[in-house]
Every structure is written in structure tokens, then in C-alpha cells.
Write a protein that holds these residues in place. Structure first.
Motif, PDB file in Angstrom:
ATOM      1  N   LYS A  76       0.819  -1.217   0.000  1.00 16.22           N
ATOM      2  CA  LYS A  76       0.000   0.000   0.000  1.00 16.22           C
ATOM      3  C   LYS A  76       0.849   1.261   0.000  1.00 16.22           C
ATOM      4  N   ILE A  77       1.999   1.209   0.670  1.00 18.73           N
ATOM      5  CA  ILE A  77       2.920   2.346   0.661  1.00 18.73           C
ATOM      6  C   ILE A  77       4.011   2.023  -0.350  1.00 18.73           C
ATOM      7  N   CYS A  78       3.994   2.699  -1.479  1.00 17.52           N
ATOM      8  CA  CYS A  78       4.981   2.510  -2.546  1.00 17.52           C
ATOM      9  C   CYS A  78       5.688   3.838  -2.779  1.00 17.52           C
ATOM     10  N   PHE A  79       6.883   3.769  -3.334  1.00 21.87           N
ATOM     11  CA  PHE A  79       7.645   4.995  -3.557  1.00 21.87           C
ATOM     12  C   PHE A  79       8.656   4.795  -4.663  1.00 21.87           C
ATOM     13  N   THR A  80       9.146   5.915  -5.166  1.00 25.65           N
ATOM     14  CA  THR A  80      10.333   5.935  -6.015  1.00 25.65           C
ATOM     15  C   THR A  80      11.287   6.958  -5.424  1.00 25.65           C
ATOM     16  N   VAL A  81      12.565   6.712  -5.606  1.00 29.22           N
ATOM     17  CA  VAL A  81      13.603   7.672  -5.236  1.00 29.22           C
ATOM     18  C   VAL A  81      14.483   7.860  -6.460  1.00 29.22           C
ATOM     19  N   THR A  82      14.778   9.114  -6.753  1.00 29.54           N
ATOM     20  CA  THR A  82      15.600   9.463  -7.904  1.00 29.54           C
ATOM     21  C   THR A  82      16.820  10.208  -7.396  1.00 29.54           C
ATOM     22  N   GLY A  83      17.967   9.771  -7.850  1.00 29.85           N
ATOM     23  CA  GLY A  83      19.192  10.465  -7.460  1.00 29.85           C
ATOM     24  C   GLY A  83      20.236   9.515  -6.935  1.00 29.85           C
ATOM     25  N   PRO A  84      21.371  10.068  -6.562  1.00 27.76           N
ATOM     26  CA  PRO A  84      22.481   9.237  -6.104  1.00 27.76           C
ATOM     27  C   PRO A  84      22.242   8.662  -4.706  1.00 27.76           C
ATOM     28  N   VAL A  85      22.820   7.510  -4.471  1.00 27.11           N
ATOM     29  CA  VAL A  85      22.795   6.865  -3.153  1.00 27.11           C
ATOM     30  C   VAL A  85      23.729   7.633  -2.230  1.00 27.11           C
ATOM     31  N   PRO A 145      18.583  -7.104  15.043  1.00 23.32           N
ATOM     32  CA  PRO A 145      19.673  -6.453  15.772  1.00 23.32           C
ATOM     33  C   PRO A 145      20.273  -5.246  15.051  1.00 23.32           C
ATOM     34  N   PHE A 146      19.882  -5.025  13.799  1.00 28.98           N
ATOM     35  CA  PHE A 146      20.396  -3.869  13.055  1.00 28.98           C
ATOM     36  C   PHE A 146      19.478  -3.590  11.877  1.00 28.98           C
ATOM     37  N   GLN A 147      19.664  -2.412  11.268  1.00 25.54           N
ATOM     38  CA  GLN A 147      18.941  -2.073  10.047  1.00 25.54           C
ATOM     39  C   GLN A 147      19.908  -1.486   9.041  1.00 25.54           C
ATOM     40  N   TRP A 148      19.572  -1.681   7.768  1.00 19.30           N
ATOM     41  CA  TRP A 148      20.411  -1.266   6.643  1.00 19.30           C
ATOM     42  C   TRP A 148      19.754  -0.053   6.000  1.00 19.30           C
ATOM     43  N   TRP A 149      20.375   1.107   6.156  1.00 18.21           N
ATOM     44  CA  TRP A 149      19.828   2.382   5.690  1.00 18.21           C
ATOM     45  C   TRP A 149      20.584   2.901   4.475  1.00 18.21           C
ATOM     46  N   VAL A 150      19.870   3.621   3.621  1.00 18.34           N
ATOM     47  CA  VAL A 150      20.457   4.279   2.462  1.00 18.34           C
ATOM     48  C   VAL A 150      19.812   5.654   2.336  1.00 18.34           C
ATOM     49  N   GLY A 151      20.615   6.676   2.130  1.00 20.43           N
ATOM     50  CA  GLY A 151      20.087   8.021   1.945  1.00 20.43           C
ATOM     51  C   GLY A 151      19.871   8.336   0.471  1.00 20.43           C
ATOM     52  N   PHE A 152      18.862   9.176   0.221  1.00 24.03           N
ATOM     53  CA  PHE A 152      18.560   9.663  -1.123  1.00 24.03           C
ATOM     54  C   PHE A 152      18.158  11.130  -1.017  1.00 24.03           C
ATOM     55  N   PRO A 153      18.296  11.890  -2.107  1.00 23.31           N
ATOM     56  CA  PRO A 153      17.845  13.278  -2.070  1.00 23.31           C
ATOM     57  C   PRO A 153      16.331  13.340  -1.802  1.00 23.31           C
ATOM     58  N   MET A 154      15.950  14.146  -0.843  1.00 22.01           N
ATOM     59  CA  MET A 154      14.530  14.295  -0.499  1.00 22.01           C
ATOM     60  C   MET A 154      13.712  14.747  -1.710  1.00 22.01           C
ATOM     61  N   GLU A 155      14.289  15.611  -2.523  1.00 20.54           N
ATOM     62  CA  GLU A 155      13.547  16.123  -3.682  1.00 20.54           C
ATOM     63  C   GLU A 155      13.245  15.027  -4.705  1.00 20.54           C
ATOM     64  N   GLY A 156      13.964  13.904  -4.649  1.00 20.66           N
ATOM     65  CA  GLY A 156      13.737  12.805  -5.578  1.00 20.66           C
ATOM     66  C   GLY A 156      12.767  11.749  -5.074  1.00 20.66           C
ATOM     67  N   LEU A 157      12.186  11.958  -3.886  1.00 18.65           N
ATOM     68  CA  LEU A 157      11.259  10.991  -3.302  1.00 18.65           C
ATOM     69  C   LEU A 157       9.822  11.275  -3.741  1.00 18.65           C
ATOM     70  N   LYS A 158       9.126  10.230  -4.184  1.00 20.88           N
ATOM     71  CA  LYS A 158       7.695  10.337  -4.507  1.00 20.88           C
ATOM     72  C   LYS A 158       6.980   9.145  -3.904  1.00 20.88           C
ATOM     73  N   TRP A 159       5.947   9.416  -3.104  1.00 10.29           N
ATOM     74  CA  TRP A 159       5.100   8.349  -2.572  1.00 10.29           C
ATOM     75  C   TRP A 159       4.072   8.035  -3.644  1.00 10.29           C
ATOM     76  N   THR A 160       4.005   6.790  -4.095  1.00  7.82           N
ATOM     77  CA  THR A 160       3.196   6.451  -5.261  1.00  7.82           C
ATOM     78  C   THR A 160       2.068   5.460  -4.984  1.00  7.82           C
ATOM     79  N   GLY A 161       2.015   4.841  -3.841  1.00  8.66           N
ATOM     80  CA  GLY A 161       1.002   3.812  -3.574  1.00  8.66           C
ATOM     81  C   GLY A 161      -0.325   4.371  -3.126  1.00  8.66           C
ATOM     82  N   GLU A 162      -1.329   3.520  -3.101  1.00 15.83           N
ATOM     83  CA  GLU A 162      -2.672   3.924  -2.675  1.00 15.83           C
ATOM     84  C   GLU A 162      -2.694   4.378  -1.218  1.00 15.83           C
ATOM     85  N   GLY A 163      -1.724   3.949  -0.423  1.00 19.08           N
ATOM     86  CA  GLY A 163      -1.657   4.337   0.981  1.00 19.08           C
ATOM     87  C   GLY A 163      -1.023   5.687   1.213  1.00 19.08           C
ATOM     88  N   GLY A 164      -0.499   6.303   0.154  1.00 21.32           N
ATOM     89  CA  GLY A 164       0.127   7.617   0.297  1.00 21.32           C
ATOM     90  C   GLY A 164       1.441   7.538   1.052  1.00 21.32           C
TER      91      GLY A 164
END
Length: 149
Positions: A26-35, A53-72
Motif C-alpha cells: 500500500k505504501i509505494c515509492f520511487t527515489v531518484t538520485g544518487p545513493v 539487531p540492526f537495520q540497513w539504511w540508504v540516503g537519497f535526495p529528499m527532492e527525488g522521493l515520490k510516494w506512489t502507492g494507494e496508501g500515500g
């Protein structure tokens, strides 16, 4: 079944576009830009929130984020009130993202929320954060199991 080797697609602007979602979709997204800063975090907040015990995070430019799913957009919870909020799906509970107040330039995305996270070489972690908070038994995990004899 053939192995998936796809990574990010490329737009006409030359920037990488990656897609992802929560477990229920329901929550879908795209990210555009460098990792930016792919890393593994061992902090107690990441562990408690994720059940891992841990999580794997990756940063992306905020301006390249779009929420695309029906859940917003995900529902946000302040794990560090006034400093950091974590986004999750209110239906399936999947953790998806993190944002720091006062930083409108970068969004943290959980690498495992991205499609093709296992084959996208740009997502390989380059550092470990908060190692002092890591579960002490994690160091044992880099030892290969004994071979049957």
C-alpha cells in the motif's frame, strides 16, 4: 527461475530511479538520485523498532522521493522527539523511511524496502554505525559454520 540482476533504471536526466514498497504494497515509492551513505545501524532504536539487531539504511535526495502507492505517505513516529521521525506502513507495520527534522535534503530509506536491494551494488553498506550498541553475539556471525565430517 532466473536470477534477478536488475538494479536501478535510468531516466532521461541520467539519474538513477529506484522503486520500493512496504510488505503489503500500500505504501509505494520511487527515489531518484544518487545513493548517499549506505550503512548498517546497530542503535537500540533501530533494533527495537525492527525486531532485528540492526537495520540497513540508504540516503537519497529528499527532492527525488515520490510516494506512489494507494496508501500515500507512511505514518511517522518520532523515535527521537523533535529530532528524528521513522515512517512505517500503518497496515502491515513495515518500517520504510527516516527523516531528521531540520534536514530537508536527505531521506533515509531502509534498503530492504527497495526492489532489487540484493542485486543493486550501489546499496552495499560502506560503514557500520553505533557499533558499541550492537548485540555482542554479532561478532560470532562472521565465523563460518563447521563442516560436517
Amino acid at each position: 527461475m532466473p536470477e534477478i540482476t536488475a538494479t536501478a533504471s535510468e531516466t532521461s536526466s541520467g539519474l538513477d530511479v529506484r522503486s520500493g514498497s512496504c510488505l503489503c504494497g500500500k505504501i509505494c515509492f520511487t527515489v531518484t538520485g544518487p545513493v548517499d551513505d549506505p550503512h548498517v545501524c546497530n542503535c537500540t532504536h533501530c533494533a527495537k523498532r525492527s525486531g532485528s539487531p540492526f537495520q540497513w539504511w540508504v540516503g537519497f535526495p529528499m527532492e527525488g522521493l515520490k510516494w506512489t502507492g494507494e496508501g500515500g505517505e507512511p505514518r511517522w513516529y518520532d523515535t527521537y522527539p523533535g529530532k528524528t521521525a521513522r515512517g512505517f506502513c500503518p497496515d502491515c507495520g513495515s518500517p520504510i523511511a527516516a527523516r531528521d527534522y531540520g534536514n530537508d535534503t536527505v531521506i533515509g530509506i531502509l534498503a530492504t524496502a527497495l526492489d532489487h536491494y540484493g542485486t543493486d551494488e550501489a546499496l552495499v553498506p560502506t560503514n557500520l554505525n553505533r557499533v558499541a550498541e550492537a548485540a555482542p553475539w554479532l561478532a560470532q556471525c562472521d565465523t563460518p559454520p563447521p563442516t560436517a565430517g
